[in-house]
Design an enzyme around this catalytic site. Structure first.
Site, PDB file in Angstrom:
ATOM      1  N   SER A 436       0.801  -1.270  -0.054  1.00 41.99           N
ATOM      2  CA  SER A 436       0.126  -0.043  -0.087  1.00 41.99           C
ATOM      3  C   SER A 436       0.890   1.208   0.088  1.00 41.99           C
ATOM      4  CB  SER A 436      -0.813   0.081   1.250  1.00 41.99           C
ATOM      5  OG  SER A 436      -0.089   0.139   2.371  1.00 41.99           O
ATOM      6  N   HIS A 457      -3.534  -3.916  -5.377  1.00 38.64           N
ATOM      7  CA  HIS A 457      -3.545  -3.233  -4.044  1.00 38.64           C
ATOM      8  C   HIS A 457      -5.213  -3.580  -3.737  1.00 38.64           C
ATOM      9  CE1 HIS A 457      -4.036   0.315  -1.221  1.00 38.64           C
ATOM     10  NE2 HIS A 457      -3.633  -0.694  -0.433  1.00 38.64           N
ATOM     11  N   GLU A 469      -7.064  -1.657  -6.693  1.00 37.64           N
ATOM     12  CA  GLU A 469      -6.073  -0.833  -7.558  1.00 37.64           C
ATOM     13  C   GLU A 469      -5.078  -1.997  -8.355  1.00 37.64           C
ATOM     14  OE1 GLU A 469      -5.754   3.536  -5.540  1.00 37.64           O
ATOM     15  OE2 GLU A 469      -4.907   1.911  -4.417  1.00 37.64           O
ATOM     16  N   ASN A 507      -5.447   6.243  -1.527  1.00 37.30           N
ATOM     17  CA  ASN A 507      -4.783   6.544  -0.339  1.00 37.30           C
ATOM     18  C   ASN A 507      -4.253   8.114  -0.390  1.00 37.30           C
ATOM     19  OD1 ASN A 507      -5.582   4.353   1.232  1.00 37.30           O
ATOM     20  ND2 ASN A 507      -3.432   3.219   1.067  1.00 37.30           N
TER      21      ASN A 507
END
Length: 674
Positions: A436, A457, A469, A507
């Site tokens: 991540s 991800h 992702e 994120n």
């Protein structure tokens, strides 16, 4: 097979070939209307298919009058589905309620003509039958479906900001009774064939698609007709039972969504409350309640979200010879075990590796709940559990089509792992990391073929988050990236192809939003006010509660990577004190029975609305920067990623779309007006 069966039944063509339908009448006088929309993988009821269906119904009416037609069967020419509903692409042109009502009128008349045909009309269903497709099936006299896992019925219109508008409200209540029918329409849930039969939406089940035609023929010759819901169910639509039922529905709906955000379920309840006791009045009123919803901003934005989901699916190539069947996951912690369990739940075999056999056993045991929700019979559940294999030695690596690493976030450890794996895996196996925070190219650096490694991800919890992702490193080959997208769609998730940058997309845009919210606490702002304002904007939970849910140690780690977490902050102090949020029972909130203890705080709606817009500004700004940096290929993909990866208010259509809509209305952003 279908064409062979047609020949066996002795069909002879009686009309010119339509573009979206095939229609013929066999030697027994049965008309076969096969919906096979030209140039499309699925059947949707758009203008031309409905006009052609009207022509077929006219032929059926003529045949019934001449006594040359004994019945009509409506079925699909697509292998995987019946009808996916109305063609929502045609909804966008409506600008007034009058236009909507005028467009609905001929469809309503057509379905009434089908219902009034003096010969039996049978819907033969395999695969998805939802929305307008189910409304058409309910206008038929009898419904037969396959007892197949892929066969699902339902009314998902509420997810598009509307409710059934082709008299589906009336006909579903007639067949299933008000409780089951209203629940189906209010939740938009998909209903399996067996359950649908128990509800009264389906009349008969057959084992396989090949049996549909013969079952339909028998139903026509025996003049079968569906029975409506019994008296006991029907009485619930009458006063005073309806009043009590309406209160329960409204209370349950209010607990799930806000009326100002999602008005359609509340308008459906209003419709039932006023007219539910009179089917003819309900029929007449349905259109009046439906029309304003269809032209609302909420419906337009929710239809946009649906199209964005299709855009994400399109990230995977339609033709891909490579088919993932076996997955090997390295790291049996919560994330790794959940990934393996989800792959098994979607039909794959998964081997789960870890240094500790105890951790593997714990991870496998934790998947029982997900598997039980997916597989309803003992045999299917046992077969699924057998596909989730403990593999401490890592023997599954050599057979796997996909290898996913989900171990500790340390670059050197990951590099060493992939260096050891490279010589053992199949030539066409997909090699992926679930990192991540680390750059894909850095992890791949020691590999002889660094172009082989990509990022896949997942978000926590894996079973609930729809987005994954697919991360393209600087050296990642395009065919490997596309294989990653193919794998993600194969396990029922939406793939988003992103560049390998700190935070990727989700994120990256989420961190400034959460960090600035935490900074407000440092300045004395109430955490409860922050969270309630975010929910008033439309977020599924506020940023402070989200931080506690994700884990404050994770937030601090991501914040440092992105340069957003100042030393000595309240967040740092909580992490140092091992108060990490929900998982430890205390963070910004004290958690009790899995919920934050917020107490009662009273804020005015206007205050929350304004503050919510201010809170969301960091997320919008970072979304714009991510687009400018080419993290994903388009503004639509930014919106799609943020909606499905963070839960950004779907009814607003995505952060960039929301910003553009404000500018189009010449509204001043909340922060600028502060």
């Amino acid at each position: 097979m279908a064409h062979e069966t047609e020949a066996a039944l002795g069909e002879t063509a009686t009309t010119p070939v339509f573009r979206d339908w095939r229609y013929s009448v066999d030697l027994e006088g049965i008309g076969w209307a096969v919906f096979d929309r030209e140039g499309q993988s699925a059947n949707a009821l758009g203008t031309r298919p409905l006009e052609e269906l009207a022509a077929i119904v006219a032929l059926a009416e003529e045949g019934a009058r001449a006594r040359t037609l004994t019945g009509l069967v409506i079925l699909s020419g697509k292998e995987k589905g019946f009808i996916v509903g109305a063609d929502i692409n045609e909804f966008d042109g409506f600008t007034s309620e009058f236009e909507v009502i005028e467009r609905l009128r001929p469809v309503l008349a057509l379905f009434d003509r089908i219902e009034r045909l003096p010969v039996p009309v049978v819907a033969a269903i395999h695969g998805v039958c939802v929305g307008g497709g189910l409304e058409l099936a309910l206008a038929c006299h009898y419904r037969i479906a396959t007892r197949d896992e892929k066969t699902r019925v339902g009314f998902p219109e509420v997810k598009l900001g509307i409710f059934p508008g082709w008299h589906g409200t009336v006909r579903s209540i007639r067949q299933a009774g008000p409780v089951a029918a209203m629940q189906a329409m209010l939740t938009g849930s998909m209903i399996g064939a067996s359950r649908a039969r128990g509800m009264g939406l389906i009349d008969q089940l057959v084992a396989t698609p090949d049996m549909l035609r013969w079952a339909a023929r028998k139903a026509i010759l025996q003049k079968r007709k569906s029975k409506p819901a019994g008296l006991a169910k029907s009485l619930l639509a009458r006063w005073p039972a309806r009043t009590l039922l309406v209160k329960k529905m409204r209370d349950a709906t209010t607990k799930k969504v806000r009326e100002d955000h999602y008005p359609s379920p509340f308008r459906l309840i209003d419709l039932f409350e006023v007219h539910g006791g009179d089917p003819q009045a309900l029929k007449a009123a349905e259109t009046r309640y439906f029309a304003p919803l269809l032209i609302s901003d909420t419906s337009r934005n929710l239809r946009r979200v649906f199209k964005l989901s299709e855009l994400l699916k399109a990230q995977a190539p339609k033709t891909q010879a490579w088919k993932p069947l076996r997955v090997h996951v390295i790291g049996a912690g919560t994330m790794g075990a959940d990934i393996a369990g989800w792959c098994v739940a979607n039909g794959m075999e998964a081997t789960l590796q870890d240094l500790s056999e105890e951790v593997i056993a714990k991870g496998i045991k934790a998947q029982g709940r997900v598997l039980k929700r997916r597989f309803k019979t003992k045999a299917a559940l046992a077969a699924a559990k057998a596909r989730l294999i403990a593999d401490a030695a890592g023997d599954g690596v050599v057979h796997a089509d996909v290898i996913i690493e989900a171990i500790v976030e340390r670059l050197d450890v990951k590099q060493e792992l992939f260096r050891a794996l490279e010589g053992r895996i199949k030539p066409d196996a997909l090699l992926a990391t679930n990192t991540s925070s680390l750059e894909i190219e850095a992890i791949a650096e020691p590999l002889q073929d660094p172009g082989r490694l990509i990022g896949i991800h997942f978000f926590n919890p894996v079973a609930q988050m729809p987005l994954v992702e697919v991360v393209r490193g600087a050296a990642s080959r395009e065919d490997e990236v596309l294989k990653g997208a193919t794998f993600v769609t194969a396990i029922g998730k939406f793939p988003l192809i992103t560049k390998s940058v700190p935070g990727f997309l989700v994120n990256r845009v989420l961190a400034p939003y959460m960090m600035e919210a935490m900074a407000r606490i440092e300045k004395g702002e109430e955490k409860e006010r922050i969270d309630e304002a975010a929910r008033a904007f439309g977020m599924p939970m506020g940023p402070i509660e989200l931080a506690d849910t994700v884990g404050l140690d994770v937030c601090a780690h991501v914040g440092k990577i992105l340069g957003l977490s100042p030393e000595g902050s309240h967040l740092d102090r909580l992490v140092a004190a091992k108060k990490l949020g929900k998982k430890t029972g205390e963070g910004f909130y004290v958690w009790k029975d899995g919920k934050p203890d917020k107490g009662f705080k009273d804020y005015t709606p206007l205050e929350l609305e304004r503050f919510g817009r201010i809170l969301i500004e960091p997320l919008i700004r970072e979304s714009e920067r991510a687009l400018a940096d080419g993290v994903v290929e388009s503004a639509d993909l930014v919106d799609a990623g943020v909606i499905f990866g963070t839960g950004f208010a779907p009814f607003r259509g995505g952060p960039l779309h929301y910003k553009a809509s404000l500018e189009a209305r010449d509204e001043v952003p909340a922060e600028a007006a502060e």
